[in-house]
Design an enzyme around this catalytic site. Structure first.
Site, PDB file in Angstrom:
ATOM      1  N   HIS A  55      40.604  26.625  21.264  1.00 13.56           N
ATOM      2  CA  HIS A  55      40.579  28.021  20.822  1.00 13.56           C
ATOM      3  C   HIS A  55      39.775  28.111  19.530  1.00 13.56           C
ATOM      4  O   HIS A  55      39.568  27.098  18.840  1.00 13.56           O
ATOM      5  CB  HIS A  55      42.007  28.517  20.579  1.00 13.56           C
ATOM      6  CG  HIS A  55      42.806  28.709  21.838  1.00 13.56           C
ATOM      7  ND1 HIS A  55      44.010  29.393  21.864  1.00 13.56           N
ATOM      8  CD2 HIS A  55      42.562  28.321  23.113  1.00 13.56           C
ATOM      9  CE1 HIS A  55      44.477  29.409  23.114  1.00 13.56           C
ATOM     10  NE2 HIS A  55      43.620  28.754  23.889  1.00 13.56           N
ATOM     11  N   GLU A  57      40.401  29.245  16.568  1.00 17.12           N
ATOM     12  CA  GLU A  57      41.056  28.838  15.320  1.00 17.12           C
ATOM     13  C   GLU A  57      41.175  27.320  15.236  1.00 17.12           C
ATOM     14  O   GLU A  57      40.945  26.723  14.179  1.00 17.12           O
ATOM     15  CB  GLU A  57      42.444  29.477  15.213  1.00 17.12           C
ATOM     16  CG  GLU A  57      42.426  31.002  15.193  1.00 17.12           C
ATOM     17  CD  GLU A  57      42.614  31.611  16.585  1.00 17.12           C
ATOM     18  OE1 GLU A  57      42.124  31.035  17.587  1.00 17.12           O
ATOM     19  OE2 GLU A  57      43.246  32.679  16.668  1.00 17.12           O
ATOM     20  N   CYS A  85      47.263  32.909  18.830  1.00 17.46           N
ATOM     21  CA  CYS A  85      48.267  32.607  19.856  1.00 17.46           C
ATOM     22  C   CYS A  85      49.284  31.617  19.269  1.00 17.46           C
ATOM     23  O   CYS A  85      49.065  31.074  18.186  1.00 17.46           O
ATOM     24  CB  CYS A  85      47.578  32.016  21.083  1.00 17.46           C
ATOM     25  SG  CYS A  85      47.101  30.279  20.885  1.00 17.46           S
ATOM     26  N   CYS A  88      47.700  28.204  18.241  1.00 21.05           N
ATOM     27  CA  CYS A  88      46.892  28.267  17.029  1.00 21.05           C
ATOM     28  C   CYS A  88      47.758  28.544  15.804  1.00 21.05           C
ATOM     29  O   CYS A  88      47.509  27.997  14.732  1.00 21.05           O
ATOM     30  CB  CYS A  88      45.819  29.334  17.178  1.00 21.05           C
ATOM     31  SG  CYS A  88      44.550  28.863  18.373  1.00 21.05           S
TER      32      CYS A  88
HETATM   33 ZN    ZN Z   1      44.919  30.129  20.219  1.00 17.64          ZN
END
Ligand code: ZN
Length: 158
Positions: A55, A57, A85, A88
């Protein structure tokens, strides 16, 4: 502490669009800023690298830590194009930046098919009621690793 800088959020948003359009993955971008400078740029690469943890991040955290040569983002701000999310968010807590700014909300993400609400709901359930079976196994043997850590002279605590 200084106000958030819209230029840094616009960079995260730009990454979310350009990297998605270039075929890297979903529409998510992030930058990490220290002392008024962008030190790392991250973007979603889940589908292009077959890495479900890539992801924006997490990508930005990995790069920023490599740049700084440390496992902590002391004094850093994270700008992300979308509210993090649960994965993250966990990574962000471990990396310990000082602040997070996000653009889209998790409701905005859910509206385009990126719904992580089920993970939050899973976390609130007892283990035996989650959809992912998870069972304690060989705990007495696994504790050898923890005992070794406690006795390890050269450990770096974090
Ligand atoms: Zn994430």
């Amino acid at each position: 502490m200084q106000d958030p800088n819209p230029e840094f959020m616009r960079e995260a948003i730009r990454l979310s669009i350009e990297k998605m359009q270039a075929g890297h993955g979903g529409p998510f971008g992030a930058v990490i800023v220290k002392d008024g400078q962008v030190i790392a740029r991250g973007f979603n690469q889940v589908t292009s690298t077959n890495d479900p943890t890539c992801h924006a991040e997490v990508d930005a955290i990995r790069k920023a830590c490599a740049v700084l040569g440390t496992f902590q983002l002391d004094g850093c701000d994270l700008y992300t194009s979308c509210e993090p999310c649960p994965m993250c968010l966990g990574a962000i807590y471990w990396a310990r930046p000082r602040r997070v700014f996000y653009g889209n909300t998790k409701q905005d993400a859910a509206a385009i098919g990126f719904d992580d609400q089920f993970i939050y709901e899973e976390l609130d359930k007892p283990l035996d009621q989650r959809r992912l079976p998870m069972t304690e196994f060989l705990r007495s043997e696994a504790q050898a690793g923890f005992q070794a850590w406690q006795q390890h002279e050269g450990k770096t605590e974090y």
